[in-house]
Design a protein around this motif. Structure first.
Motif, PDB file in Angstrom:
ATOM      1  N   GLN A   1      -4.541   9.887  -0.379  1.00  0.00           N
ATOM      2  CA  GLN A   1      -5.407   8.729  -0.586  1.00  0.00           C
ATOM      3  C   GLN A   1      -4.557   7.457  -0.591  1.00  0.00           C
ATOM      4  OE1 GLN A   1      -8.882   8.930  -0.787  1.00  0.00           O
ATOM      5  NE2 GLN A   1      -8.442  11.053  -0.206  1.00  0.00           N
ATOM      6  N   GLU A   2      -5.147   6.354  -0.105  1.00  0.00           N
ATOM      7  CA  GLU A   2      -4.407   5.103  -0.012  1.00  0.00           C
ATOM      8  C   GLU A   2      -4.743   4.186  -1.181  1.00  0.00           C
ATOM      9  OE1 GLU A   2      -3.108   1.850   3.390  1.00  0.00           O
ATOM     10  OE2 GLU A   2      -4.957   2.995   3.644  1.00  0.00           O
ATOM     11  N   TYR A   3      -3.707   3.684  -1.815  1.00  0.00           N
ATOM     12  CA  TYR A   3      -3.835   2.753  -2.931  1.00  0.00           C
ATOM     13  C   TYR A   3      -2.932   1.556  -2.652  1.00  0.00           C
ATOM     14  CZ  TYR A   3      -5.709   6.937  -5.213  1.00  0.00           C
ATOM     15  OH  TYR A   3      -6.437   8.062  -5.516  1.00  0.00           O
TER      16      TYR A   3
ATOM     17  N   SER B   1       0.832  -1.201   0.000  1.00  0.00           N
ATOM     18  CA  SER B   1       0.000   0.000   0.000  1.00  0.00           C
ATOM     19  C   SER B   1       0.869   1.253   0.000  1.00  0.00           C
ATOM     20  CB  SER B   1      -0.941   0.012   1.209  1.00  0.00           C
ATOM     21  OG  SER B   1      -0.228   0.276   2.394  1.00  0.00           O
TER      22      SER B   1
ATOM     23  N   VAL C   1      -8.054   1.565 -11.258  1.00  0.00           N
ATOM     24  CA  VAL C   1      -8.463   0.780 -10.090  1.00  0.00           C
ATOM     25  C   VAL C   1      -9.267  -0.423 -10.543  1.00  0.00           C
ATOM     26  CG1 VAL C   1      -9.747   0.815  -7.924  1.00  0.00           C
ATOM     27  CG2 VAL C   1      -8.509   2.861  -8.666  1.00  0.00           C
TER      28      VAL C   1
ATOM     29  N   VAL D   1     -11.443  -2.885  -4.643  1.00  0.00           N
ATOM     30  CA  VAL D   1     -11.343  -2.092  -3.418  1.00  0.00           C
ATOM     31  C   VAL D   1     -11.320  -3.036  -2.226  1.00  0.00           C
ATOM     32  CG1 VAL D   1     -12.436  -0.352  -1.956  1.00  0.00           C
ATOM     33  CG2 VAL D   1     -12.545  -0.125  -4.443  1.00  0.00           C
TER      34      VAL D   1
ATOM     35  N   LEU E   1      -4.809  -1.139  -7.531  1.00  0.00           N
ATOM     36  CA  LEU E   1      -4.556  -0.731  -8.911  1.00  0.00           C
ATOM     37  C   LEU E   1      -4.112  -1.910  -9.756  1.00  0.00           C
ATOM     38  CD1 LEU E   1      -2.557   2.555  -8.218  1.00  0.00           C
ATOM     39  CD2 LEU E   1      -5.019   2.302  -8.558  1.00  0.00           C
TER      40      LEU E   1
ATOM     41  N   SER F   1      -7.809   1.279  -2.507  1.00  0.00           N
ATOM     42  CA  SER F   1      -8.052   0.999  -3.918  1.00  0.00           C
ATOM     43  C   SER F   1      -6.884   0.209  -4.497  1.00  0.00           C
ATOM     44  CB  SER F   1      -8.224   2.312  -4.700  1.00  0.00           C
ATOM     45  OG  SER F   1      -9.317   3.055  -4.194  1.00  0.00           O
TER      46      SER F   1
END
Length: 513
Positions: free
Chosen positions: A191-193, A185, A297, A300, A313, A311
């Motif tokens: 924002q966290e992806y 992550s 994305v 989730v 990717l 999210s």
């Protein structure tokens, strides 16, 4: 545990002595009995923890049973033994001496409720009465573990109870792999992806600058040297259509595989490695992926009961545009990494190894990932003291024009302070975007450690599990390195204090380094 079930048939017990009294564990819970081994002291653990030992290649937490039972502590001698029990993970209890193994008829056992002994009653199962009038107190292994080591007890009872689990043993890791998604992550614009870990080759610290190429495309920032080879670097901010910011020390480059080669993607920060059960991962809603819409994305993750959404990717979607692939291809030459050279790149670099800066505190060896270390400097003769700060904040220094808060790492980890000497160094790390210096007793080396000897540290307390997350077990060298999780050295409010401190005194004259 049901006491009636414990005594409903003949049972074997291992008996042992502590402080002149006789005690016993059920034999079915005892794995083996060993002499007192050499142990590595672990900070932030329960008071009864003696340390970690190497047991035939495995890390064994060793605890004082006297300490667990609130008895007077004593030194170890030739008679001292460690009884290794099954507590979900192996755990060693130090006892004064082991007596024997006995087989007992249930009629010889009296329940604990009717017995008064000079130990905590909540760890008693019952008392074995012998014909000569002697009594042996049977101790409850699970209650002893839960009383001092709740996190170990939780792992033994329900290893899969948390949404994002840590694997404590190789067998559990193999069993869980099919049911979980492993992710790296990171954050972009707050924002966290995340990316699937199998698409990530490695993570490196962003350099101070990227070599730009004339007529660069919209997403490619340029190239960097990665161990003697050129790596095209893409801005994740540009992928998302966000303003590109100058490279900062906390930025990381995530090296990912795409068809025809590899690419480095600049992230604001990299957060952690997650192992998420598949049932907590859902496809992106159709309203988002409707007709004509393209999104990077693909799913989730719902963590912390839905309060935290990550999210996930897709690398292929990030680079599925022919124009973008052409841009990346423009930066490739004979020197650039491609799929045919991928194995060579691994061999030339870290491959199955990780690099750590090893330092010492109180005769024990600790290590941090080399990518988290900005630099290592001498401790200046004087530091500017900060009133009303945390007790582990030693003061401030001027590091080439930048205010650097300095923390005594001994104090932060609950160890006694030591006198200043010439061996001490300040290891400069970045925590929460702020450069912070940590005083250590000495810096030993930069060590290349094989991933096969890295394993999760036993979770003996909540804070210890956060700060000392892994151990490098090196029995051939008779060493065990405690691996420190840098981003956990300061709590959020402590990191904020350090940032505010730097801003407050930025214009003040400080001692230079």
């Amino acid at each position: 545990m049901d006491d009636d079930d414990e005594f409903d048939e003949n049972s074997d017990y291992v008996t042992f002595d502590m402080l002149g009294e006789r005690y016993a564990f059920p034999m079915r819970r005892v794995q083996e009995i060993i002499r007192m081994p050499a142990v590595v002291k672990v900070p932030l653990g329960p008071p009864s923890l003696e340390g970690l030992a190497n047991l035939r290649g495995r890390v064994l937490p060793v605890v004082s049973l006297r300490g667990c039972c609130a008895m007077e502590q004593t030194g170890h001698d030739e008679a001292t033994r460690v009884i290794v029990v099954d507590g979900g993970v192996p755990l060693g209890f130090v006892v004064d001496r082991v007596s024997s193994v006995i087989s007992i008829d249930p009629q010889q056992v009296e329940p604990a409720e009717s017995v008064k002994q000079a130990v905590r009653s909540d760890v008693l199962v019952g008392v074995i009465k012998s014909g000569d009038g002697e009594m042996t107190s049977v101790l409850d292994v699970d209650r002893l573990i839960a009383g001092q080591f709740a996190r170990l007890s939780e792992k033994g009872i329900s290893r899969d109870s948390s949404a994002v689990t840590r694997v404590s043993a190789e067998a559990d890791a193999d069993a869980d792999l099919d049911d979980t998604l492993e992710l790296v992550s990171f954050a972009v614009e707050g924002q966290e992806y995340a990316l699937p870990i199998d698409q990530v080759q490695e993570i490196v610290q962003a350099p101070e600058s990227v070599s730009h190429v004339p007529n660069a495309g919209s997403r490619v920032l340029g190239v960097i040297d990665l161990r003697g080879r050129l790596l095209p670097v893409v801005s994740m901010r540009r992928v998302f259509g966000l303003p590109v910011t100058p490279l900062e020390p906390q930025n990381r480059i995530v090296v990912v595989s795409i068809d025809g080669g590899v690419v480095g993607v600049v992230m604001d920060t990299v957060r952690e490695v997650l192992r998420v059960p598949h049932q907590l991962v859902a496809p992106l809603p159709a309203v988002v992926t409707g007709e004509g819409r393209r999104t990077e994305v693909e799913s989730v993750c719902r963590l912390e009961d839905g309060k935290r959404l990550v999210s996930v990717l897709s690398v292929n979607r990030m680079f599925d545009s022919p124009e973008v692939r052409d841009e990346i291809a423009d930066y490739r030459g004979e020197d650039v990494l491609d799929m045919s050279d991928e194995q060579d790149a691994v061999d030339d670099g870290r491959g199955d190894e990780e690099l750590f800066v090893v330092f010492r505190l109180d005769d024990e060896e600790y290590a941090v990932d080399v990518d988290t270390v900005q630099e290592i400097i001498r401790v200046p003769a004087a530091l500017i003291r900060v009133p009303k700060s945390f007790d582990f904040v030693e003061g401030l220094v001027n590091l080439r024009g930048t205010v650097l808060p300095v923390v005594d790492l001994r104090t932060r980890l609950g160890l006694d302070r030591s006198e200043r000497d010439d061996q001490q160094r300040i290891v400069v790390l970045i925590i929460g975007g702020v450069r912070t210096g940590f005083i250590v007793d000495s810096v030993a080396e930069v060590a290349r450690i094989g991933r096969n000897v890295l394993e999760p540290a036993p979770e003996l307390s909540a804070e210890q599990a956060r700060v000392v997350s892994r151990v490098a077990n090196l029995p051939d060298q008779q060493r065990m390195l405690l691996l420190v999780q840098v981003d956990q050295l300061l709590a959020a409010e402590q990191a904020e204090f350090a940032a505010e401190l730097c801003e407050t005194v930025a214009d003040e004259p400080l001692v230079g380094v």
